[in-house]
Design a protein around this motif. Structure first.
Motif, PDB file in Angstrom:
ATOM      1  N   PRO A 116       0.891  -1.093  -0.073  1.00 11.16           N
ATOM      2  CA  PRO A 116       0.121   0.036  -0.175  1.00 11.16           C
ATOM      3  C   PRO A 116       0.981   1.278   0.066  1.00 11.16           C
ATOM      4  O   PRO A 116       2.188   1.359   0.645  1.00 11.16           O
ATOM      5  CB  PRO A 116      -0.792  -0.183   1.305  1.00 11.16           C
ATOM      6  CG  PRO A 116       0.219  -0.839   2.391  1.00 11.16           C
ATOM      7  CD  PRO A 116       0.877  -2.000   1.348  1.00 11.16           C
ATOM      8  N   VAL A 117       0.412   2.421  -0.491  1.00 11.62           N
ATOM      9  CA  VAL A 117       0.971   3.699  -0.483  1.00 11.62           C
ATOM     10  C   VAL A 117       1.424   4.014   1.050  1.00 11.62           C
ATOM     11  O   VAL A 117       0.437   3.862   1.684  1.00 11.62           O
ATOM     12  CB  VAL A 117       0.511   4.689  -1.105  1.00 11.62           C
ATOM     13  CG1 VAL A 117      -0.831   5.113  -0.709  1.00 11.62           C
ATOM     14  CG2 VAL A 117       1.584   5.755  -1.499  1.00 11.62           C
ATOM     15  N   ASN A 118       2.559   4.379   1.246  1.00  6.27           N
ATOM     16  CA  ASN A 118       2.902   5.090   2.795  1.00  6.27           C
ATOM     17  C   ASN A 118       3.264   6.596   2.374  1.00  6.27           C
ATOM     18  O   ASN A 118       4.312   6.736   2.267  1.00  6.27           O
ATOM     19  CB  ASN A 118       3.953   4.199   3.392  1.00  6.27           C
ATOM     20  CG  ASN A 118       4.486   4.857   4.645  1.00  6.27           C
ATOM     21  OD1 ASN A 118       3.862   5.675   5.020  1.00  6.27           O
ATOM     22  ND2 ASN A 118       5.144   4.219   5.519  1.00  6.27           N
ATOM     23  N   LEU A 119       2.172   7.310   2.707  1.00  4.13           N
ATOM     24  CA  LEU A 119       2.567   8.757   2.344  1.00  4.13           C
ATOM     25  C   LEU A 119       3.291   9.502   3.565  1.00  4.13           C
ATOM     26  O   LEU A 119       3.809  10.651   3.422  1.00  4.13           O
ATOM     27  CB  LEU A 119       1.232   9.814   2.256  1.00  4.13           C
ATOM     28  CG  LEU A 119       0.188   9.283   0.987  1.00  4.13           C
ATOM     29  CD1 LEU A 119      -1.032  10.028   1.093  1.00  4.13           C
ATOM     30  CD2 LEU A 119       0.964   9.323  -0.279  1.00  4.13           C
ATOM     31  N   ALA A 120       3.683   8.566   4.420  1.00  4.96           N
ATOM     32  CA  ALA A 120       4.486   9.392   5.575  1.00  4.96           C
ATOM     33  C   ALA A 120       5.843   8.750   5.362  1.00  4.96           C
ATOM     34  O   ALA A 120       6.743   8.916   6.364  1.00  4.96           O
ATOM     35  CB  ALA A 120       3.952   8.827   6.946  1.00  4.96           C
ATOM     36  N   TYR A 121       6.356   8.172   4.093  1.00  6.69           N
ATOM     37  CA  TYR A 121       7.825   7.844   3.932  1.00  6.69           C
ATOM     38  C   TYR A 121       8.546   8.900   4.044  1.00  6.69           C
ATOM     39  O   TYR A 121       9.817   8.809   4.423  1.00  6.69           O
ATOM     40  CB  TYR A 121       7.761   7.050   2.641  1.00  6.69           C
ATOM     41  CG  TYR A 121       7.873   8.229   1.513  1.00  6.69           C
ATOM     42  CD1 TYR A 121       9.042   8.349   0.847  1.00  6.69           C
ATOM     43  CD2 TYR A 121       6.744   8.901   1.144  1.00  6.69           C
ATOM     44  CE1 TYR A 121       9.038   9.375  -0.391  1.00  6.69           C
ATOM     45  CE2 TYR A 121       6.683   9.733   0.040  1.00  6.69           C
ATOM     46  CZ  TYR A 121       7.857   9.950  -0.647  1.00  6.69           C
ATOM     47  OH  TYR A 121       7.855  11.006  -1.511  1.00  6.69           O
ATOM     48  N   PHE A 122       8.079  10.088   3.831  1.00  7.08           N
ATOM     49  CA  PHE A 122       9.201  11.512   3.875  1.00  7.08           C
ATOM     50  C   PHE A 122       7.990  12.698   4.260  1.00  7.08           C
ATOM     51  O   PHE A 122       6.988  12.672   3.580  1.00  7.08           O
ATOM     52  CB  PHE A 122       9.930  11.547   2.798  1.00  7.08           C
ATOM     53  CG  PHE A 122      11.058  12.442   2.725  1.00  7.08           C
ATOM     54  CD1 PHE A 122      11.947  12.318   3.953  1.00  7.08           C
ATOM     55  CD2 PHE A 122      11.023  13.958   2.598  1.00  7.08           C
ATOM     56  CE1 PHE A 122      12.940  13.135   3.950  1.00  7.08           C
ATOM     57  CE2 PHE A 122      12.170  14.940   2.766  1.00  7.08           C
ATOM     58  CZ  PHE A 122      13.051  14.207   3.621  1.00  7.08           C
ATOM     59  N   LYS A 123       8.164  13.287   5.487  1.00  2.00           N
ATOM     60  CA  LYS A 123       7.073  14.021   6.046  1.00  2.00           C
ATOM     61  C   LYS A 123       6.982  15.433   5.425  1.00  2.00           C
ATOM     62  O   LYS A 123       5.909  16.086   5.304  1.00  2.00           O
ATOM     63  CB  LYS A 123       7.414  14.068   7.400  1.00  2.00           C
ATOM     64  CG  LYS A 123       7.355  12.795   8.307  1.00  2.00           C
ATOM     65  CD  LYS A 123       7.112  12.972   9.570  1.00  2.00           C
ATOM     66  CE  LYS A 123       7.067  11.927  10.387  1.00  2.00           C
ATOM     67  NZ  LYS A 123       6.079  10.824   9.996  1.00  2.00           N
ATOM     68  N   THR A 124       8.070  15.869   4.834  1.00  2.00           N
ATOM     69  CA  THR A 124       7.957  17.460   4.142  1.00  2.00           C
ATOM     70  C   THR A 124       7.167  17.383   2.930  1.00  2.00           C
ATOM     71  O   THR A 124       7.082  16.301   2.187  1.00  2.00           O
ATOM     72  CB  THR A 124       9.423  17.965   3.981  1.00  2.00           C
ATOM     73  OG1 THR A 124      10.125  17.160   2.820  1.00  2.00           O
ATOM     74  CG2 THR A 124      10.402  17.916   5.014  1.00  2.00           C
ATOM     75  N   ARG A 125       6.851  18.639   2.652  1.00  2.00           N
ATOM     76  CA  ARG A 125       5.841  18.678   1.214  1.00  2.00           C
ATOM     77  C   ARG A 125       6.711  18.277   0.301  1.00  2.00           C
ATOM     78  O   ARG A 125       7.923  18.667  -0.028  1.00  2.00           O
ATOM     79  CB  ARG A 125       5.407  20.140   1.263  1.00  2.00           C
ATOM     80  CG  ARG A 125       4.646  20.416   0.142  1.00  2.00           C
ATOM     81  CD  ARG A 125       4.304  21.992  -0.318  1.00  2.00           C
ATOM     82  NE  ARG A 125       3.062  22.148   0.365  1.00  2.00           N
ATOM     83  CZ  ARG A 125       2.676  23.188   0.426  1.00  2.00           C
ATOM     84  NH1 ARG A 125       3.060  24.356  -0.312  1.00  2.00           N
ATOM     85  NH2 ARG A 125       1.391  23.473   1.129  1.00  2.00           N
ATOM     86  N   PHE A 126       6.253  17.769  -0.822  1.00  2.00           N
ATOM     87  CA  PHE A 126       6.976  17.363  -1.963  1.00  2.00           C
ATOM     88  C   PHE A 126       7.897  16.048  -1.798  1.00  2.00           C
ATOM     89  O   PHE A 126       8.649  15.586  -2.753  1.00  2.00           O
ATOM     90  CB  PHE A 126       7.733  18.311  -2.595  1.00  2.00           C
ATOM     91  CG  PHE A 126       6.705  19.370  -3.064  1.00  2.00           C
ATOM     92  CD1 PHE A 126       5.665  19.221  -3.981  1.00  2.00           C
ATOM     93  CD2 PHE A 126       7.052  20.826  -2.673  1.00  2.00           C
ATOM     94  CE1 PHE A 126       4.790  20.539  -4.334  1.00  2.00           C
ATOM     95  CE2 PHE A 126       6.309  21.875  -2.920  1.00  2.00           C
ATOM     96  CZ  PHE A 126       5.154  21.587  -3.608  1.00  2.00           C
ATOM     97  N   GLY A 127       7.896  15.450  -0.551  1.00  2.00           N
ATOM     98  CA  GLY A 127       8.718  14.204  -0.413  1.00  2.00           C
ATOM     99  C   GLY A 127       9.853  14.552  -0.676  1.00  2.00           C
ATOM    100  O   GLY A 127      10.722  15.428  -0.365  1.00  2.00           O
ATOM    101  N   GLY A 128      10.805  13.639  -1.351  1.00  2.00           N
ATOM    102  CA  GLY A 128      12.192  13.782  -1.637  1.00  2.00           C
ATOM    103  C   GLY A 128      12.435  14.664  -2.641  1.00  2.00           C
ATOM    104  O   GLY A 128      13.543  14.935  -3.246  1.00  2.00           O
ATOM    105  N   MET A 129      11.464  15.251  -3.364  1.00  2.00           N
ATOM    106  CA  MET A 129      11.747  16.153  -4.651  1.00  2.00           C
ATOM    107  C   MET A 129      11.386  17.737  -4.123  1.00  2.00           C
ATOM    108  O   MET A 129      11.164  18.584  -5.096  1.00  2.00           O
ATOM    109  CB  MET A 129      10.613  15.595  -5.559  1.00  2.00           C
ATOM    110  CG  MET A 129      11.013  14.570  -6.284  1.00  2.00           C
ATOM    111  SD  MET A 129      10.048  14.001  -7.617  1.00  2.00           S
ATOM    112  CE  MET A 129       8.602  13.510  -6.901  1.00  2.00           C
TER     113      MET A 129
END
Length: 200
Positions: A116-129
């Motif tokens: 399943p998608v884990n949107l908390a994999y990286f907390k800041t806006r835009f993730g790693g991008m």
């Protein structure tokens, strides 16, 4: 004997390695030619990737009012599964891959998927991008202000150059099963689909 006012004292301990000033000039030229390409943006793949996500979001999200909150969720789904697919391939380049710590835990919890998608994999806006998003604005792949019409947008719009880049990227990935069946919904993604998506 006094050497005079401090401003006139040019003797100092020389500590920099840029003795001819060449590195400073190179950095300035680089900043002018290609802004925001620096040590915090080491993955060239992310430039067309984030521009394509803008394009895909505009074309397929179905939202009349586009917001940063909705875009962030859309972007993080794509980025999370890219990171996850990269982590599933041991010999892949995982250097500077943002979000890999949490993603690695997800793989350990379910080595064979589906995921399943884990949107908390990286907390800041835009993730790693996040830096790539700022760079996309600086390099005018997307714009939040149009100087020709003097119009400010509440959510960035793709430029012609940005759309061309997005379509070029889409042509590479459009035959993958992830693109066809999984990128725009909330369903879990099988491991073999993720592995296929990284072969392109």
């Amino acid at each position: 004997m006094p050497k005079g006012p401090r401003l006139n004292n040019i003797s100092r301990n020389f500590t920099t390695r840029d003795s001819l000033g060449i590195e400073g000039v190179a950095t300035s030229i680089s900043r002018e030619i290609c802004p925001v390409v620096n040590t915090v943006t080491p993955r060239a793949f992310y430039w067309p990737f984030i521009v394509w996500i803008y394009y895909d979001f505009y074309k397929y999200s179905g939202l009349e009012e586009r917001t940063y909150a909705a875009f962030d969720k859309y972007l993080k789904r794509q980025d999370y599964f890219f990171v996850l697919a990269t982590m599933l391939i041991p010999e892949s380049d995982q250097t500077n891959l943002v979000g890999k710590q949490q993603t690695e835990k997800d793989i350990l919890n379910s080595p064979n998927g589906p995921y399943p998608v884990n949107l908390a994999y990286f907390k800041t806006r835009f993730g790693g991008m996040q830096y790539y998003n700022a760079g996309s604005l600086s390099m005018l792949f997307v714009i939040d202000y149009d100087p020709e019409s003097d119009k400010t947008y509440s959510f960035p719009k793709l430029t012609k150059e940005g759309e061309q880049m997005a379509l070029t990227f889409e042509n590479v990935i459009k035959e993958t099963e992830y693109y066809k069946s999984y990128r725009r919904n909330d369903s879990v993604v099988p491991k073999d689909v993720l592995l296929e998506s990284r072969k392109v």
